[in-house]
Motif scaffolding. Structure first.
Motif, PDB file in Angstrom:
ATOM      1  N   THR A  80     -21.012 -26.772  -6.875  1.00 18.47           N
ATOM      2  CA  THR A  80     -22.230 -27.347  -6.300  1.00 18.47           C
ATOM      3  C   THR A  80     -23.076 -27.971  -7.397  1.00 18.47           C
ATOM      4  O   THR A  80     -23.601 -29.069  -7.253  1.00 18.47           O
ATOM      5  CB  THR A  80     -23.039 -26.241  -5.587  1.00 18.47           C
ATOM      6  OG1 THR A  80     -22.166 -25.530  -4.716  1.00 18.47           O
ATOM      7  CG2 THR A  80     -24.172 -26.829  -4.774  1.00 18.47           C
ATOM      8  N   LYS A  81     -23.199 -27.267  -8.524  1.00 22.70           N
ATOM      9  CA  LYS A  81     -23.987 -27.757  -9.663  1.00 22.70           C
ATOM     10  C   LYS A  81     -23.388 -29.054 -10.199  1.00 22.70           C
ATOM     11  O   LYS A  81     -24.105 -30.019 -10.452  1.00 22.70           O
ATOM     12  CB  LYS A  81     -23.981 -26.675 -10.750  1.00 22.70           C
ATOM     13  CG  LYS A  81     -24.933 -26.940 -11.901  1.00 22.70           C
ATOM     14  CD  LYS A  81     -24.933 -25.729 -12.842  1.00 22.70           C
ATOM     15  CE  LYS A  81     -25.610 -26.051 -14.167  1.00 22.70           C
ATOM     16  NZ  LYS A  81     -24.807 -26.926 -15.031  1.00 22.70           N
ATOM     17  N   ALA A  82     -22.070 -29.098 -10.330  1.00 21.93           N
ATOM     18  CA  ALA A  82     -21.389 -30.285 -10.830  1.00 21.93           C
ATOM     19  C   ALA A  82     -21.632 -31.467  -9.897  1.00 21.93           C
ATOM     20  O   ALA A  82     -21.891 -32.584 -10.350  1.00 21.93           O
ATOM     21  CB  ALA A  82     -19.899 -30.004 -10.963  1.00 21.93           C
ATOM     22  N   LEU A  83     -21.574 -31.213  -8.598  1.00 18.51           N
ATOM     23  CA  LEU A  83     -21.810 -32.278  -7.621  1.00 18.51           C
ATOM     24  C   LEU A  83     -23.252 -32.783  -7.710  1.00 18.51           C
ATOM     25  O   LEU A  83     -23.501 -33.975  -7.618  1.00 18.51           O
ATOM     26  CB  LEU A  83     -21.511 -31.775  -6.204  1.00 18.51           C
ATOM     27  CG  LEU A  83     -20.025 -31.570  -5.880  1.00 18.51           C
ATOM     28  CD1 LEU A  83     -19.862 -30.904  -4.521  1.00 18.51           C
ATOM     29  CD2 LEU A  83     -19.263 -32.896  -5.908  1.00 18.51           C
ATOM     30  N   LYS A  84     -24.204 -31.861  -7.908  1.00 26.12           N
ATOM     31  CA  LYS A  84     -25.620 -32.220  -8.037  1.00 26.12           C
ATOM     32  C   LYS A  84     -25.831 -33.088  -9.284  1.00 26.12           C
ATOM     33  O   LYS A  84     -26.581 -34.057  -9.249  1.00 26.12           O
ATOM     34  CB  LYS A  84     -26.486 -30.961  -8.148  1.00 26.12           C
ATOM     35  CG  LYS A  84     -27.048 -30.504  -6.798  1.00 26.12           C
ATOM     36  CD  LYS A  84     -27.980 -29.315  -6.980  1.00 26.12           C
ATOM     37  CE  LYS A  84     -28.291 -28.662  -5.647  1.00 26.12           C
ATOM     38  NZ  LYS A  84     -28.746 -27.277  -5.809  1.00 26.12           N
ATOM     39  N   ASP A  85     -25.177 -32.709 -10.382  1.00 24.44           N
ATOM     40  CA  ASP A  85     -25.288 -33.470 -11.627  1.00 24.44           C
ATOM     41  C   ASP A  85     -24.820 -34.903 -11.411  1.00 24.44           C
ATOM     42  O   ASP A  85     -25.451 -35.856 -11.875  1.00 24.44           O
ATOM     43  CB  ASP A  85     -24.460 -32.803 -12.726  1.00 24.44           C
ATOM     44  CG  ASP A  85     -25.125 -31.536 -13.248  1.00 24.44           C
ATOM     45  OD1 ASP A  85     -26.318 -31.329 -12.923  1.00 24.44           O
ATOM     46  OD2 ASP A  85     -24.464 -30.787 -13.962  1.00 24.44           O
ATOM     47  N   ILE A  86     -23.704 -35.055 -10.714  1.00 26.83           N
ATOM     48  CA  ILE A  86     -23.163 -36.396 -10.447  1.00 26.83           C
ATOM     49  C   ILE A  86     -24.163 -37.195  -9.596  1.00 26.83           C
ATOM     50  O   ILE A  86     -24.471 -38.350  -9.882  1.00 26.83           O
ATOM     51  CB  ILE A  86     -21.800 -36.283  -9.727  1.00 26.83           C
ATOM     52  CG1 ILE A  86     -20.756 -35.683 -10.692  1.00 26.83           C
ATOM     53  CG2 ILE A  86     -21.341 -37.652  -9.225  1.00 26.83           C
ATOM     54  CD1 ILE A  86     -19.506 -35.176 -10.013  1.00 26.83           C
ATOM     55  N   LYS A  87     -24.715 -36.540  -8.571  1.00 28.65           N
ATOM     56  CA  LYS A  87     -25.682 -37.164  -7.680  1.00 28.65           C
ATOM     57  C   LYS A  87     -26.937 -37.602  -8.468  1.00 28.65           C
ATOM     58  O   LYS A  87     -27.409 -38.729  -8.322  1.00 28.65           O
ATOM     59  CB  LYS A  87     -26.092 -36.167  -6.592  1.00 28.65           C
ATOM     60  CG  LYS A  87     -26.248 -36.792  -5.209  1.00 28.65           C
ATOM     61  CD  LYS A  87     -26.478 -35.695  -4.186  1.00 28.65           C
ATOM     62  CE  LYS A  87     -27.102 -36.222  -2.910  1.00 28.65           C
ATOM     63  NZ  LYS A  87     -27.441 -35.133  -1.992  1.00 28.65           N
ATOM     64  N   GLY A  88     -27.419 -36.674  -9.335  1.00 24.21           N
ATOM     65  CA  GLY A  88     -28.594 -36.970 -10.145  1.00 24.21           C
ATOM     66  C   GLY A  88     -28.345 -38.131 -11.076  1.00 24.21           C
ATOM     67  O   GLY A  88     -29.190 -39.009 -11.245  1.00 24.21           O
ATOM     68  N   PHE A  89     -27.156 -38.173 -11.655  1.00 23.68           N
ATOM     69  CA  PHE A  89     -26.769 -39.247 -12.566  1.00 23.68           C
ATOM     70  C   PHE A  89     -26.772 -40.586 -11.834  1.00 23.68           C
ATOM     71  O   PHE A  89     -27.301 -41.584 -12.314  1.00 23.68           O
ATOM     72  CB  PHE A  89     -25.379 -38.940 -13.147  1.00 23.68           C
ATOM     73  CG  PHE A  89     -24.804 -40.065 -13.946  1.00 23.68           C
ATOM     74  CD1 PHE A  89     -25.288 -40.360 -15.215  1.00 23.68           C
ATOM     75  CD2 PHE A  89     -23.763 -40.831 -13.439  1.00 23.68           C
ATOM     76  CE1 PHE A  89     -24.744 -41.401 -15.952  1.00 23.68           C
ATOM     77  CE2 PHE A  89     -23.227 -41.865 -14.173  1.00 23.68           C
ATOM     78  CZ  PHE A  89     -23.715 -42.163 -15.428  1.00 23.68           C
ATOM     79  N   MET A  90     -26.206 -40.573 -10.614  1.00 23.78           N
ATOM     80  CA  MET A  90     -26.125 -41.803  -9.820  1.00 23.78           C
ATOM     81  C   MET A  90     -27.535 -42.261  -9.404  1.00 23.78           C
ATOM     82  O   MET A  90     -27.821 -43.456  -9.447  1.00 23.78           O
ATOM     83  CB  MET A  90     -25.233 -41.575  -8.592  1.00 23.78           C
ATOM     84  CG  MET A  90     -23.750 -41.666  -8.957  1.00 23.78           C
ATOM     85  SD  MET A  90     -22.690 -40.935  -7.718  1.00 23.78           S
ATOM     86  CE  MET A  90     -22.817 -42.157  -6.443  1.00 23.78           C
ATOM     87  N   ASN A  91     -28.403 -41.291  -9.021  1.00 22.53           N
ATOM     88  CA  ASN A  91     -29.783 -41.625  -8.625  1.00 22.53           C
ATOM     89  C   ASN A  91     -30.520 -42.246  -9.815  1.00 22.53           C
ATOM     90  O   ASN A  91     -31.207 -43.257  -9.658  1.00 22.53           O
ATOM     91  CB  ASN A  91     -30.523 -40.371  -8.157  1.00 22.53           C
ATOM     92  CG  ASN A  91     -30.058 -39.952  -6.768  1.00 22.53           C
ATOM     93  OD1 ASN A  91     -29.423 -40.728  -6.056  1.00 22.53           O
ATOM     94  ND2 ASN A  91     -30.353 -38.719  -6.400  1.00 22.53           N
ATOM     95  N   GLY A  92     -30.380 -41.599 -11.003  1.00 21.47           N
ATOM     96  CA  GLY A  92     -31.042 -42.090 -12.192  1.00 21.47           C
ATOM     97  C   GLY A  92     -30.616 -43.502 -12.520  1.00 21.47           C
ATOM     98  O   GLY A  92     -31.431 -44.348 -12.883  1.00 21.47           O
ATOM     99  N   LYS A  93     -29.324 -43.763 -12.324  1.00 22.40           N
ATOM    100  CA  LYS A  93     -28.776 -45.073 -12.632  1.00 22.40           C
ATOM    101  C   LYS A  93     -29.360 -46.138 -11.698  1.00 22.40           C
ATOM    102  O   LYS A  93     -29.740 -47.217 -12.112  1.00 22.40           O
ATOM    103  CB  LYS A  93     -27.255 -45.026 -12.505  1.00 22.40           C
ATOM    104  CG  LYS A  93     -26.557 -46.106 -13.310  1.00 22.40           C
ATOM    105  CD  LYS A  93     -25.064 -46.050 -13.067  1.00 22.40           C
ATOM    106  CE  LYS A  93     -24.388 -47.297 -13.635  1.00 22.40           C
ATOM    107  NZ  LYS A  93     -23.053 -47.472 -13.098  1.00 22.40           N
ATOM    108  N   SER A  94     -29.463 -45.757 -10.407  1.00 21.78           N
ATOM    109  CA  SER A  94     -29.943 -46.735  -9.407  1.00 21.78           C
ATOM    110  C   SER A  94     -31.417 -47.088  -9.670  1.00 21.78           C
ATOM    111  O   SER A  94     -31.834 -48.197  -9.377  1.00 21.78           O
ATOM    112  CB  SER A  94     -29.750 -46.190  -8.000  1.00 21.78           C
ATOM    113  OG  SER A  94     -30.579 -45.071  -7.798  1.00 21.78           O
TER     114      SER A  94
END
Ligand SMILES: [Zn+2]
Ligand SMILES: [Zn+2]
Length: 97
Positions: A80-94
């Motif tokens: 779950t944490k790994a998935l959140k990190d990916i999501k956060g990374f994608m949000n930050g990028k956008s």
């Protein structure tokens, strides 16, 4: 009165630790045990390749056909944490785009 561990026949004996009614049953049971051990050894060899848990990287049991270990299957916090990190990374990028 005792029950034979192999053929389930009732028998009497003066030997307290005797669990088979006859030497035939004892030999049959011993053969079965050897065959069982051989089957386990063969299975271990087949699964000789080490597989790692996709969540925590722990070695997986040969009896575990899943990609996650028991711990991660029950409590998949790392996943779950790994998935959140990916999501956060994608949000930050956008946002920066
Ligand atoms: Zn028997
Ligand atoms: Zn795991």
């Amino acid at each position: 009165m005792k029950h034979c561990q192999w053929c389930d026949a009732q028998f009497t004996t003066k030997i307290s630790y005797q669990i088979y009614c006859s030497s035939e049953c004892r030999e049959a049971a011993t053969r079965e045990k050897i065959a069982e051990r051989y089957a386990i050894a063969r299975r271990n060899r087949r699964h000789g390749k080490v597989r790692k848990c996709k969540g925590c990287g722990a070695g997986l049991s040969v009896y575990n056909d899943e990609q996650l270990c028991m711990k991660c299957t029950v409590n998949p916090n790392e996943v779950t944490k790994a998935l959140k990190d990916i999501k956060g990374f994608m949000n930050g990028k956008s946002i920066t785009d």
